[in-house]
Every structure is written in structure tokens, then in C-alpha cells.
Design an enzyme around this catalytic site. Structure first.
Site, mmCIF file in Angstrom:
data_model
loop_
_atom_site.group_PDB
_atom_site.id
_atom_site.type_symbol
_atom_site.label_atom_id
_atom_site.label_comp_id
_atom_site.label_asym_id
_atom_site.label_seq_id
_atom_site.Cartn_x
_atom_site.Cartn_y
_atom_site.Cartn_z
ATOM 1 C CB CYS A 1 75.687 47.577 49.481
ATOM 2 S SG CYS A 1 76.813 48.291 50.694
ATOM 3 N NE ARG B 1 68.824 49.672 47.126
ATOM 4 C CZ ARG B 1 68.469 49.380 48.378
ATOM 5 N NH1 ARG B 1 69.316 49.607 49.352
ATOM 6 N NH2 ARG B 1 67.287 48.879 48.644
ATOM 7 C CD1 TRP C 1 78.185 54.695 49.484
ATOM 8 C CD2 TRP C 1 78.339 54.144 51.645
ATOM 9 N NE1 TRP C 1 78.297 55.854 50.204
ATOM 10 C CE2 TRP C 1 78.392 55.552 51.532
ATOM 11 C CE3 TRP C 1 78.426 53.571 52.915
ATOM 12 C CZ2 TRP C 1 78.527 56.386 52.638
ATOM 13 C CZ3 TRP C 1 78.563 54.397 54.021
ATOM 14 C CH2 TRP C 1 78.613 55.799 53.873
ATOM 15 C CG ASN D 1 73.787 44.951 50.922
ATOM 16 O OD1 ASN D 1 74.844 44.971 50.298
ATOM 17 N ND2 ASN D 1 72.611 45.105 50.337
ATOM 18 N N GLY D 2 75.432 45.505 55.107
ATOM 19 C CA GLY D 2 75.321 45.654 56.551
ATOM 20 C C GLY D 2 76.673 45.807 57.208
ATOM 21 C CD GLU E 1 65.498 68.936 52.955
ATOM 22 O OE1 GLU E 1 65.537 68.328 51.861
ATOM 23 O OE2 GLU E 1 65.976 68.444 53.998
ATOM 24 C CE LYS F 1 67.275 67.615 49.540
ATOM 25 N NZ LYS F 1 67.782 67.075 50.790
ATOM 26 C CD GLU G 1 71.613 65.736 51.146
ATOM 27 O OE1 GLU G 1 71.392 64.609 51.617
ATOM 28 O OE2 GLU G 1 70.745 66.394 50.561
ATOM 29 C CG HIS H 1 71.554 84.612 70.947
ATOM 30 N ND1 HIS H 1 71.731 85.224 72.162
ATOM 31 C CD2 HIS H 1 70.269 84.878 70.574
ATOM 32 C CE1 HIS H 1 70.610 85.812 72.539
ATOM 33 N NE2 HIS H 1 69.704 85.626 71.582
ATOM 34 C CE LYS I 1 66.657 58.496 47.314
ATOM 35 N NZ LYS I 1 66.446 59.946 47.495
#
Length: 626
Positions: free
Chosen positions: A2, A27, A76, A110-111, A499, A503, A506, A522, A621
Site C-alpha cells: 500500500c 504499487r 490493497w 501498511n502491513g 517466467e 507473465k 498475471e 509424465h 507491485k
């Protein structure tokens, strides 16, 4: 995760608070708000919303919100859904108070407070009414309950009761030009105004760009008392503490979009420049490259550390974790150092065997990633004293807490889906590999020169890869209608496939997963149909022929392949096989090139699907909470 901004001044600080929130929008957030001590009225007013900061700014203007002392926040959601009642700043009206009474205390946070339920029950029993589902509201009521005429003393007493992580900024109705902050496990900085008569708090120095470049980084457990023209910091024991003032250039201009449609697209195309900047001044591979911005003690420099270590432990999360997975192949293959890569959030909660002769390497774009910081401290607590970070922010907690650092120079990365941070991390990790190989006598002068030549050519090679964008757009138009995708890679390129899948999921919300191609038979081969695109990373390396066999397994089941193939692989387009030809084979540095088309594929697929590219749902972010 946040954003916090606070100010004490002689001027109206609402525009400063709102501008600070706008600088922190990257963020991620789902609600926002501002609270001020109103001049002459002796009270606290707030404006909150669940839309964008621009809407909050318009609402502040409509309601003529003004004040010389204030706090602001982008939230957030963790506890409680994105809703107006859960938005910050939160108020306390005192015991038996309700919305009809004037607020006594207001706070942003925040937290995550782990004992908030216990505190909530205690405060409710004392007559405090809770208007939200947040853990934060327990803090503001707790401070009110401990207030005896001095806000700093009340905050110092309150934080002794908190378990978890927090950075907070607090105002009290009866102290009109006073702002108190505190931090534990979540970043908070103090900004010193140009004339020394106004001061600021923020979760990120970038929020204060254009207001001040004089920044104090508060330490774990600090409480800071901010008043008009003066500030005091207190450590966790309550003793006065001196924290140095640093000049920080926050690069606010990096927030300009320029000709690009989204920040992610801009940052993909910034990668040649970011790599060049990250490698600027690297004329030779020397351990001293990893001593810049470090806090090592005499005898504990990079050369001595590299000589002493027997193995490497890499700790990271998300995209940075995949960078570490690529680095494992380099570190073991070139430097011959046994290497473990751990997801930071898993490592700290399992029983592990510490090795005092291991080098603990953390990787983080922000340098404030909560799980990675906690994993680093866990390793240090077990006696693992050799620490190094690869990080993009010179003033971050990660850099301050590691003995050695390599600073990438990606610049500010605003898009939530990391791109240029990943490739610059890989550049830094490859230099680490070469430095370790050199220290161990495994790198000849000719080999060093060849590797450095290849690294200097990376910006040009990346430009050639970016020129493939029109071909990637064609693929993206086909992917836009899909709901599932499979990514395959082998060896060094398996983490690149991971990766690429990350992407895609996301920012497009397409379910995507990556497999080592040898694992195809497998299990995941059962998923292959003509509705499941299979992306294959196909460099011309020692595993190429094995990979070709895996590709044939897909085609034999009616699957549709999308291959990123080096020019000399003899993989050609045909029925069920779409090929984009990479400009050149790049040996061990190939992952830095092969990941770029995967970034472009995710970006253009998201654009085609109409998603919010830079702010994907449910993600933020800078992940500063567990």
C-alpha cells in the site's frame, strides 16, 4: 504494497498528499483516502473512495478539503473487501463513539497485524465500536485508548502491543501540527522539507519526488515524531536515535508514458537501455563489483567472502525466483558452486540445515519484499553471515541489511508484471557467476573477455528481438481466445518458460503453467488438444534434439505448437507448428533474449483481451506483506 503519505507544513498540504498518492499508484490499490487537521476548526476531516486517486482529488476539491497537517493512503485489501468502510484513513471517536461524534485519532497503516482479533475483542469490551473489517482499525482505537495528552507516547505504548508488520502515520485532534509514524517490517521514510519548516512521511521516497530529496530511512522498530520545523526518532527501546539524512533522486520523470500505450510496453522496450546502464563501467570481472553500496566490515569484502563460501543459497519470490533458477544453472555450470534456490516464503517456515560458509543471495526489484527480507533475517539468525543482494533500489532495506550488493539500474518499474527488472537481475547474476568463477581460478582471461564481449552486445541483440513484435502480435491474436496454455523449456530455459507462463497468467488471466519438457509424458501430455497452445523455448543448445522429440509428442496428439527457435535449429513452421525465428544464438546468456518475446506475447494478448495491463486484478507491485 500500500502507499502512505503524510505532511506537516504551514501551507495547505492536500495537493501534496494527493500527488504523493498518484506517484504510488503503480504499487496497486483498491481504495484511497485523505485525512487532515482542519485549520481553525480543531477537528479531523477525511475523504475516502474506492475509485482511482484522480476521483479522490476531484472529491477533495468539491468538498474544499484543506489543512496544514494530514495523512493519505492507497489500500490493497488484506482484511476486509475493497469497500468504503474498509478504506483508510481510519478514525477513532473514543469509547462508545459513533459516526455522529468528532474523531479523536486518525491513522493509516501498511502491513498486517497478526493479533488484531485479540485487540479487537479487548477494545470492544471497553466500548470501542468498529466500523470496518480491517486489522488497522484495532490500531487506531488502541492508540486512542492509550492517549494521555502526548501522541508520540501513545504510539510508543501501542506498538509494544502489536504483533506483525506495520508502518503507520497518526494524527490526533488535540495536536494540530504533529504527525507520528512508526515502522516494523514495512518501509517508512521521513522527508525533510527544503527550508526545514515542513516535514513528510511516506512509504516510498518516490511519493515525495518534487517536494524534497532529503530522505531519512527509518529503521526497524523506530517511532518518529514529526512537528513543524523539528523531528525526533526513537528506537524500539524508546531511546532517542539519530538517523542519517540522504539525498535521493526519486526519478519522478520515469512515470511519463511517452509514445507507449502502457507502462509494461514501455518497460519491455526499455530493456536494452536498462541492461546497458546495469553494465555501465564494467570493464573487467572483479569481486569489487559487488562492494558498491555495501556495508561490509574490514576483512569481509567481496573477495574474502567469495573465497570463503562453499555453496550458495538464493532466496526470492515470483519473477525474482525464476531469475534465481536461471542463475543456478550458471553458478553450478560455470563457477562450479553448489546452489540452492528457495522460494523465500517457504524457506523461512521449514526446518533447514544452515551452513555458515554459504553465500545467501537475495533477489528483489524493490528491495522491500516482505517474505524475502524475512527469509534473509531468518538465515542470518541461523548464523549465515555471508549475504549479498541483487536489487534495483540502492536505498532499500535489502541493500542496507546485506553485506554485499549488486545494484541493477533498471530505473523505476511501474507495471506490476516485472520485465526489465528480470533481465537486469539476470545480468547482475551472470556477473556474480563470472566473479565467483574468477575467484576460484576457473575463468581464463580469454573466457572473461568473451563473456564480457557478449554482455556488451546484449543491448544490440535485444533490439533485434524487440523487432519481432509484429510476429508476436499475430500469435497474441490467436491466444486471446484461449483459456489455457502450456509452456515448455529444458535446462537453462525451463525457468524462462516458467517466467513466460507467469507473465501470461498475471495480466491476461489465462491459466498457464510451465513444465520441463522432459516431464511432458509424465502427466501434462494428457491436457494437450488443439485448444491448448503449447509455447516452446527452443535454443540451439545441447538439449535441442531432446526438445524436438518433446515437440513431436505434442504434434502427434493434435496440439498446436508456438516455438521460439534459434536460426540454426532446423525447426520450421508447418501444420500445427508456428515458429518465430530468434535473431541469433546467445549461448549461456540466451535466457535474457528468449524471455522478451514471452513478455511481448503476454502484453499483446492482454491488450487483445482488454484487461488492465499495468494493474492486474488482485496483484500489487511491491509486496510488503506476507
Amino acid at each position: 504494497m500500500c502507499g502512505i503519505v503524510g505532511a506537516v507544513s504551514t501551507r495547505n498540504i492536500v495537493p501534496i498528499l494527493v500527488q504523493g498518492l498518484q506517484r504510488l499508484e503503480y504499487r496497486g490499490y483498491d481504495s484511497c483516502g485523505v485525512a487532515v487537521h482542519t485549520p481553525g476548526a480543531g477537528g479531523l476531516r477525511r475523504v475516502r473512495g474506492i475509485a482511482r486517486v484522480a476521483d479522490l482529488a476531484a472529491q477533495c476539491e468539491r468538498e474544499d478539503l484543506q489543512g496544514h497537517t494530514g495523512i493519505a493512503h492507497t489500500r490493497w485489501a488484506t482484511h476486509g473487501a475493497p469497500a468504503l468502510d474498509n478504506a483508510h484513513p481510519h478514525f477513532s471517536m473514543g469509547p462508545h463513539g459513533d459516526e455522529g461524534r468528532p474523531a479523536r485519532v486518525t491513522l493509516v497503516h501498511n502491513g498486517i497485524i497478526e493479533n488484531h482479533e485479540e485487540l479487537r475483542a479487548e477494545l470492544q469490551a471497553r466500548g470501542y465500536r468498529f466500523a470496518s473489517q480491517t486489522d488497522t482499525e484495532a490500531i487506531v482505537h488502541l492508540i486512542d485508548s492509550l492517549y494521555g495528552g502526548d501522541l508520540a507516547e501513545a504510539v510508543q505504548a501501542a506498538v509494544q502491543r502489536l504483533r506483525g508488520s506495520y508502518s503507520i502515520a497518526v494524527l490526533h485532534r488535540d495536536e494540530p501540527q504533529r504527525l507520528v509514524g512508526a515502522r516494523q517490517g514495512s518501509p517508512l521514510v521521513l522527508g525533510v522539507g527544503a527550508d526545514g519548516k515542513e516535514h513528510f512521511l511516506a512509504s516510498d521516497a518516490m511519493a515525495l519526488a518534487g517536494v524534497t530529496d532529503q530522505i531519512v530511512y527509518l529503521e526497524e522498530g523506530d517511532v518518529v515524531d514529526v512537528q513543524l520545523g523539528k523531528t525526533w526518532a526513537f528506537d524500539r527501546s524508546g531511546q532517542r536515535a539519530t538517523r542519517p539524512v540522504r539525498t535521493v533522486q526519486a526519478m519522478s520523470g520515469a512515470a511519463e508514458l511517452g509514445p507507449y500505450r502502457h507502462y509494461m510496453q514501455k518497460e519491455i522496450f526499455e530493456q536494452p537501455r536498462a541492461i546497458a546502464d546495469t553494465l555501465e563501467g564494467v570493464e573487467a570481472v572483479v569481486p569489487e563489483l559487488f562492494e558498491a553500496a555495501s556495508n561490509h566490515a574490514p576483512g569481509e569484502g567481496a573477495h574474502a567472502t567469495f573465497k570463503a563460501i562453499r555453496q550458495i543459497l538464493i532466496l526470492a519470490c515470483g519473477t525474482s525466483y525464476y531469475a534465481g533458477c536461471v542463475a543456478k544453472y550458471w553458478l553450478e555450470g560455470i563457477a562450479k558452486v553448489p546452489t540452492q534456490v528457495e522460494i523465500a516464503s517457504e524457506y523461512r517456515y521449514r526446518d533447514s540445515v544452515p551452513d555458515a560458509d554459504a553465500l545467501v543471495v537475495t533477489i528483489s526489484q524493490s528491495g522491500e519484499t516482505a517474505d524475502t527480507l524475512a527469509a534473509l533475517r531468518h538465515a542470518q539468525g541461523m548464523g549465515m553471515r555471508h549475504t549479498l543482494t541483487v536489487c534495483n533500489v540502492a536505498t532499500s532495506a535489502m541493500v542496507r541489511e546485506c553485506k554485499l550488493a549488486y545494484l541493477t539500474r533498471a530505473g523505476v518499474e511501474i507495471g506490476v508484471a516485472s520485465t526489465k527488472a528480470f533481465t537486469t537481475q539476470l545480468a547482475g547474476l551472470f556477473l556474480l557467476t563470472l566473479a565467483l568463477a574468477q575467484t576460484r581460478g576457473l575463468l581464463t582471461d580469454a573466457q572473461e573477455a568473451a563473456h564480457l564481449k557478449a554482455m556488451r552486445h546484449l543491448p544490440v541483440a535485444l533490439q533485434a528481438v524487440l523487432a519481432l513484435e509484429p510476429q508476436v502480435i499475430t500469435w497474441a491474436e490467436q491466444f486471446a481466445a484461449k483459456e489455457n496454455a502450456l509452456f515448455l523449456g529444458r535446462g537453462l530455459h525451463y525457468p524462462v518458460a516458467q517466467e513466460g507462463a507467469l507473465k501470461l497468467k498475471e495480466i491476461t488471466y489465462i491459466h498457464a503453467e510451465a513444465y520441463a519438457a522432459g516431464e511432458l509424458k509424465h502427466g501434462p501430455l494428457a491436457l494437450v488438444t488443439n485448444a491448448m497452445p503449447v509455447v516452446t523455448v527452443a535454443p540451439n543448445d545441447a538439449l535441442l534434439e531432446k526438445l524436438k522429440s518433446n515437440m513431436q509428442e505434442v504434434r502427434a496428439r493434435g496440439g498446436v505448437l508456438y516455438a521460439l527457435a534459434d536460426a540454426d535449429t532446423r525447426i520450421d513452421s508447418g501444420e500445427g507448428l508456428n515458429v518465430i525465428r530468434m535473431p541469433e544464438h546467445y549461448g549461456p546468456l540466451s535466457p535474457i533474449l528468449h524471455v522478451v518475446p514471452l513478455q511481448l506475447l503476454a502484453y499483446h494478448t492482454a491488450v487483445a483481451r482488454g484487461t488492465d495491463v499495468d494493474k492486474p486484478r488482485n496483484l500489487a507491485k511491491s509486496v510488503t506483506v506476507e
